[in-house]
Design an enzyme around this catalytic site. Structure first.
Site, PDB file in Angstrom:
ATOM      1  N   PHE A   1     -10.028 -17.924   7.888  1.00 44.41           N
ATOM      2  CA  PHE A   1     -10.822 -16.699   7.871  1.00 44.41           C
ATOM      3  C   PHE A   1     -11.921 -16.859   6.813  1.00 44.41           C
ATOM      4  O   PHE A   1     -11.728 -17.529   5.795  1.00 44.41           O
ATOM      5  CB  PHE A   1      -9.913 -15.509   7.535  1.00 44.41           C
ATOM      6  CG  PHE A   1     -10.609 -14.183   7.559  1.00 44.41           C
ATOM      7  CD1 PHE A   1     -11.228 -13.725   8.706  1.00 44.41           C
ATOM      8  CD2 PHE A   1     -10.646 -13.391   6.427  1.00 44.41           C
ATOM      9  CE1 PHE A   1     -11.877 -12.497   8.729  1.00 44.41           C
ATOM     10  CE2 PHE A   1     -11.279 -12.159   6.430  1.00 44.41           C
ATOM     11  CZ  PHE A   1     -11.894 -11.716   7.590  1.00 44.41           C
TER      12      PHE A   1
ATOM     13  N   TYR B   1      -8.805   1.182 -23.993  1.00 40.73           N
ATOM     14  CA  TYR B   1     -10.259   1.062 -24.102  1.00 40.73           C
ATOM     15  C   TYR B   1     -10.680  -0.213 -24.825  1.00 40.73           C
ATOM     16  O   TYR B   1     -11.763  -0.305 -25.370  1.00 40.73           O
ATOM     17  CB  TYR B   1     -10.861   2.297 -24.779  1.00 40.73           C
ATOM     18  CG  TYR B   1     -10.811   3.536 -23.884  1.00 40.73           C
ATOM     19  CD1 TYR B   1     -11.206   3.460 -22.553  1.00 40.73           C
ATOM     20  CD2 TYR B   1     -10.370   4.765 -24.379  1.00 40.73           C
ATOM     21  CE1 TYR B   1     -11.149   4.575 -21.733  1.00 40.73           C
ATOM     22  CE2 TYR B   1     -10.315   5.880 -23.562  1.00 40.73           C
ATOM     23  CZ  TYR B   1     -10.705   5.781 -22.236  1.00 40.73           C
ATOM     24  OH  TYR B   1     -10.655   6.878 -21.419  1.00 40.73           O
TER      25      TYR B   1
ATOM     26  N   ASP C   1      -4.409 -20.727  -0.670  1.00 43.89           N
ATOM     27  CA  ASP C   1      -4.585 -19.471   0.065  1.00 43.89           C
ATOM     28  C   ASP C   1      -3.371 -19.320   0.986  1.00 43.89           C
ATOM     29  O   ASP C   1      -3.256 -19.981   2.022  1.00 43.89           O
ATOM     30  CB  ASP C   1      -5.899 -19.498   0.854  1.00 43.89           C
ATOM     31  CG  ASP C   1      -6.159 -18.177   1.580  1.00 43.89           C
ATOM     32  OD1 ASP C   1      -5.233 -17.350   1.661  1.00 43.89           O
ATOM     33  OD2 ASP C   1      -7.288 -17.989   2.084  1.00 43.89           O
TER      34      ASP C   1
ATOM     35  N   HIS D   1      -1.421 -16.378   5.024  1.00 46.73           N
ATOM     36  CA  HIS D   1      -0.643 -16.426   6.273  1.00 46.73           C
ATOM     37  C   HIS D   1       0.774 -16.918   6.023  1.00 46.73           C
ATOM     38  O   HIS D   1       1.507 -17.134   6.991  1.00 46.73           O
ATOM     39  CB  HIS D   1      -1.272 -17.423   7.253  1.00 46.73           C
ATOM     40  CG  HIS D   1      -2.652 -17.111   7.682  1.00 46.73           C
ATOM     41  ND1 HIS D   1      -3.352 -17.873   8.583  1.00 46.73           N
ATOM     42  CD2 HIS D   1      -3.487 -16.082   7.359  1.00 46.73           C
ATOM     43  CE1 HIS D   1      -4.551 -17.357   8.791  1.00 46.73           C
ATOM     44  NE2 HIS D   1      -4.664 -16.276   8.046  1.00 46.73           N
TER      45      HIS D   1
ATOM     46  N   ARG E   1      -8.861  -5.653 -19.556  1.00 42.44           N
ATOM     47  CA  ARG E   1      -7.822  -5.207 -20.502  1.00 42.44           C
ATOM     48  C   ARG E   1      -6.841  -6.334 -20.798  1.00 42.44           C
ATOM     49  O   ARG E   1      -6.703  -7.286 -20.028  1.00 42.44           O
ATOM     50  CB  ARG E   1      -7.043  -4.031 -19.919  1.00 42.44           C
ATOM     51  CG  ARG E   1      -7.858  -2.776 -19.795  1.00 42.44           C
ATOM     52  CD  ARG E   1      -6.973  -1.633 -19.318  1.00 42.44           C
ATOM     53  NE  ARG E   1      -7.679  -0.381 -19.397  1.00 42.44           N
ATOM     54  CZ  ARG E   1      -8.001   0.373 -18.337  1.00 42.44           C
ATOM     55  NH1 ARG E   1      -7.651   0.001 -17.119  1.00 42.44           N
ATOM     56  NH2 ARG E   1      -8.656   1.496 -18.485  1.00 42.44           N
TER      57      ARG E   1
ATOM     58  N   ARG F   1      -7.144  -3.237  -9.033  1.00 34.66           N
ATOM     59  CA  ARG F   1      -5.721  -2.853  -9.043  1.00 34.66           C
ATOM     60  C   ARG F   1      -5.243  -2.397  -7.674  1.00 34.66           C
ATOM     61  O   ARG F   1      -5.941  -1.679  -6.963  1.00 34.66           O
ATOM     62  CB  ARG F   1      -5.493  -1.710 -10.046  1.00 34.66           C
ATOM     63  CG  ARG F   1      -5.665  -2.090 -11.500  1.00 34.66           C
ATOM     64  CD  ARG F   1      -5.298  -0.906 -12.403  1.00 34.66           C
ATOM     65  NE  ARG F   1      -6.102   0.266 -12.122  1.00 34.66           N
ATOM     66  CZ  ARG F   1      -7.217   0.604 -12.780  1.00 34.66           C
ATOM     67  NH1 ARG F   1      -7.641  -0.147 -13.778  1.00 34.66           N
ATOM     68  NH2 ARG F   1      -7.881   1.692 -12.464  1.00 34.66           N
TER      69      ARG F   1
ATOM     70  N   GLN G   1      -2.909  -7.442   4.340  1.00 36.59           N
ATOM     71  CA  GLN G   1      -3.704  -6.654   5.299  1.00 36.59           C
ATOM     72  C   GLN G   1      -2.823  -6.335   6.515  1.00 36.59           C
ATOM     73  O   GLN G   1      -1.797  -6.985   6.748  1.00 36.59           O
ATOM     74  CB  GLN G   1      -4.965  -7.486   5.622  1.00 36.59           C
ATOM     75  CG  GLN G   1      -5.877  -6.963   6.687  1.00 36.59           C
ATOM     76  CD  GLN G   1      -5.503  -7.511   8.044  1.00 36.59           C
ATOM     77  OE1 GLN G   1      -4.870  -8.551   8.161  1.00 36.59           O
ATOM     78  NE2 GLN G   1      -5.883  -6.775   9.080  1.00 36.59           N
TER      79      GLN G   1
ATOM     80  N   LYS H   1      -0.847  -8.808   8.699  1.00 38.40           N
ATOM     81  CA  LYS H   1      -0.052  -9.860   8.053  1.00 38.40           C
ATOM     82  C   LYS H   1       1.452  -9.607   8.171  1.00 38.40           C
ATOM     83  O   LYS H   1       1.890  -8.477   8.382  1.00 38.40           O
ATOM     84  CB  LYS H   1      -0.453  -9.995   6.566  1.00 38.40           C
ATOM     85  CG  LYS H   1      -1.914 -10.331   6.360  1.00 38.40           C
ATOM     86  CD  LYS H   1      -2.289 -11.653   6.994  1.00 38.40           C
ATOM     87  CE  LYS H   1      -3.702 -12.127   6.715  1.00 38.40           C
ATOM     88  NZ  LYS H   1      -4.795 -11.251   7.091  1.00 38.40           N
TER      89      LYS H   1
HETATM   90  C1  LIG Z   1      -6.647 -17.164   5.378  1.00 39.41           C
HETATM   91  C2  LIG Z   1      -7.087 -15.838   4.830  1.00 39.41           C
HETATM   92  N1  LIG Z   1      -7.519 -15.779   3.572  1.00 39.41           N
HETATM   93  C3  LIG Z   1      -7.908 -14.621   3.008  1.00 39.41           C
HETATM   94  C4  LIG Z   1      -7.881 -13.445   3.718  1.00 39.41           C
HETATM   95  C5  LIG Z   1      -8.386 -12.196   3.090  1.00 39.41           C
HETATM   96  O1  LIG Z   1      -7.434 -11.222   3.002  1.00 39.41           O
HETATM   97  P1  LIG Z   1      -7.822  -9.662   3.029  1.00 39.41           P
HETATM   98  O2  LIG Z   1      -8.196  -9.310   4.415  1.00 39.41           O
HETATM   99  O3  LIG Z   1      -6.554  -9.005   2.565  1.00 39.41           O
HETATM  100  O4  LIG Z   1      -8.940  -9.475   2.078  1.00 39.41           O
HETATM  101  C6  LIG Z   1      -7.419 -13.444   5.029  1.00 39.41           C
HETATM  102  C7  LIG Z   1      -7.360 -12.187   5.797  1.00 39.41           C
HETATM  103  O5  LIG Z   1      -7.247 -12.097   6.963  1.00 39.41           O
HETATM  104  C8  LIG Z   1      -7.017 -14.672   5.617  1.00 39.41           C
HETATM  105  O6  LIG Z   1      -6.612 -14.734   6.885  1.00 39.41           O
END
Ligand SMILES: Cc1ncc(COP(=O)(O)O)c(C=O)c1O
Length: 404
Positions: free
Chosen positions: A95, A231, A166, A169, A224, A241, A192, A195
């Site tokens: 992605f 602060y 990353d 998935h 922080r 967050r 998301q 997922k």
């Molecule tokens: C491989 C990959 N990396 C990063 C992301 C980004 O995640 P988000 O959509 O939670 O920002 C996704 C989201 O589909 C993804 O498939």
């Protein structure tokens, strides 16, 4: 019964929730603690508890929860001081966020072609992409399938590169016994809505260094310091967050995860055995050394000439019309307009990138271009269906060999 009659049976819908998500959300509303606060101003319980629970699940020492998977990658890059003009090697089949997060830090993504069987970054191609400006590698465990992390880590050590996995998935995936996300400096996750672990939106970074965890935390909470005065802002940071609402849902979903994960794995093997017997179909092959697989999506590669020359879009549209949820896979990053036309940011030297204008042509990324033209994917919820439903998929794909 003909296939069409059977296809009326509905595949499971995602996400799956019950009274636990509702209770957790209602508790948040009633408590009045609608955010997690900062460590010095501790509010709510869900974000803090989720961080502990997810770190434990992924077998990492630290977890920093954020509001999506894109900013999780950006936060790890920022904490590792990767920025202006630094090159970051990213899989080409993913992605857009895996690479656009690097653009956000003013770094330059460099795309790496994939392995034709496992569909993840081909680790044998990494060394040829390393230059003096290379600072990090972002392997993507596509569809839960781990990149060969032992080989990748040897290369990273040899060239003194950071590694951000990353794992958007790959919740629950394991390579050579170790959970993904623990091989490199940090592992990032997306929660998301599509997922396999979801809060609608959400993200997290895991790592095993306290120093790095502190830096990531600081970046995501306005600069922080953990347990510092609210602060006091010692470094540049932003507000990424996670909300209490996201964490409340995620904590309920995490409890459901192990049973769903086991079922997905059982069904993935069952389906793979049958689909791979069809001449002209190849299911994504688990990387050798995979000890557990998260199965976010279920990609298959088909040979059009064995299916009367069906194009990819016709192939998946026919499946959709028969009630089988199927989709296109990610278009390879090198061909996306945002990279192809190099109209990104001023004063950043993209000239050394392996994309842009003619460099973005498919011929330069031969494996991913060929695979993308012939691959479709099933969403992971089909792996929560009954064996009878999986048999229907197999039967329908076989029937496509006869259709015009
Ligand atoms: C491989 C990959 N990396 C990063 C992301 C980004 O995640 P988000 O959509 O939670 O920002 C996704 C989201 O589909 C993804 O498939």
């Amino acid at each position: 019964m003909s296939f069409k009659q059977n296809a009326k049976i509905k595949f499971p819908k995602w996400p799956i929730s019950d009274e636990n998500e509702i209770k957790n959300l209602t508790d948040v509303i009633k408590s009045g603690d609608w955010w997690c606060g900062s460590p010095g101003l501790h509010q709510g319980e869900h974000v803090w508890r989720f961080q502990e629970e997810f770190a434990k699940f992924q077998e990492a020492s630290h977890c920093i929860a954020v509001f999506n998977g894109t900013v999780a990658i950006e936060s790890a890059l920022m904490a590792l001081n990767i920025g202006l003009g630094d090159e970051v090697i990213v899989s080409d089949y993913t992605f857009v966020a895996s690479a656009s997060a690097a653009i956000a830090t003013n770094a330059v993504p460099i795309f790496c072609d994939i392995d034709r069987d496992t569909l993840v970054m081909d680790v044998n191609k990494i060394e040829s992409l390393i230059t003096k400006r290379t600072k990090a590698i972002i392997p993507v465990h596509l569809a839960g399938n781990p990149v060969e992390m032992d080989v990748l880590m040897e290369i990273a050590t040899k060239f003194n590169l950071h590694v951000i996995e990353d794992c958007s998935h790959a919740h629950g995936s394991r390579y050579k016994g170790k959970r993904v996300g623990n091989w490199g400096d940090a592992g990032t996750f997306s929660f998301q809505a599509s997922k396999i672990l979801t809060g609608g939106e959400g993200g997290a970074v895991i790592c095993n260094s306290k120093d790095l965890a502190d830096k990531i935390y600081s970046y995501t909470d306005c600069g922080r310091i953990i347990n510092g005065y609210g602060y006091k802002h010692d470094t540049y940071g932003t507000n990424y967050r996670m909300t209490e609402y996201q964490a409340a849902v995620l904590r309920a979903q995490l409890k459901k995860f192990p049973a769903q994960h086991d079922l997905r794995n059982e069904n993935a093997s069952y389906l793979m055995e049958q689909l791979n017997q069809i001449d002209g179909i190849q299911v994504m092959k688990p990387t050798s050394g995979t000890t557990e697989l998260g199965w976010y999506v279920y990609p298959i590669v088909f040979e059009p000439e064995k299916f009367n020359g069906l194009t990819k879009s016709k192939f998946y549209k026919k499946l959709n019309r028969a009630g089988i949820p199927t989709d296109d896979c990610y278009p390879p990053l090198h061909g996306l307009e945002c990279f192809k036309n190099i109209v990104l940011k001023k004063n950043i030297d993209y000239s050394k990138a392996n994309w842009g204008n003619t460099k973005s042509e498919d011929i330069n990324f031969p494996i991913v271009s060929d695979i993308y033209a012939r691959s479709v994917e099933f969403p992971h919820e089909i792996l929560l269906a009954s064996k009878e439903m999986l048999d229907l998929i197999v039967k329908f794909i076989i029937s496509l060999k006869k259709s015009d």
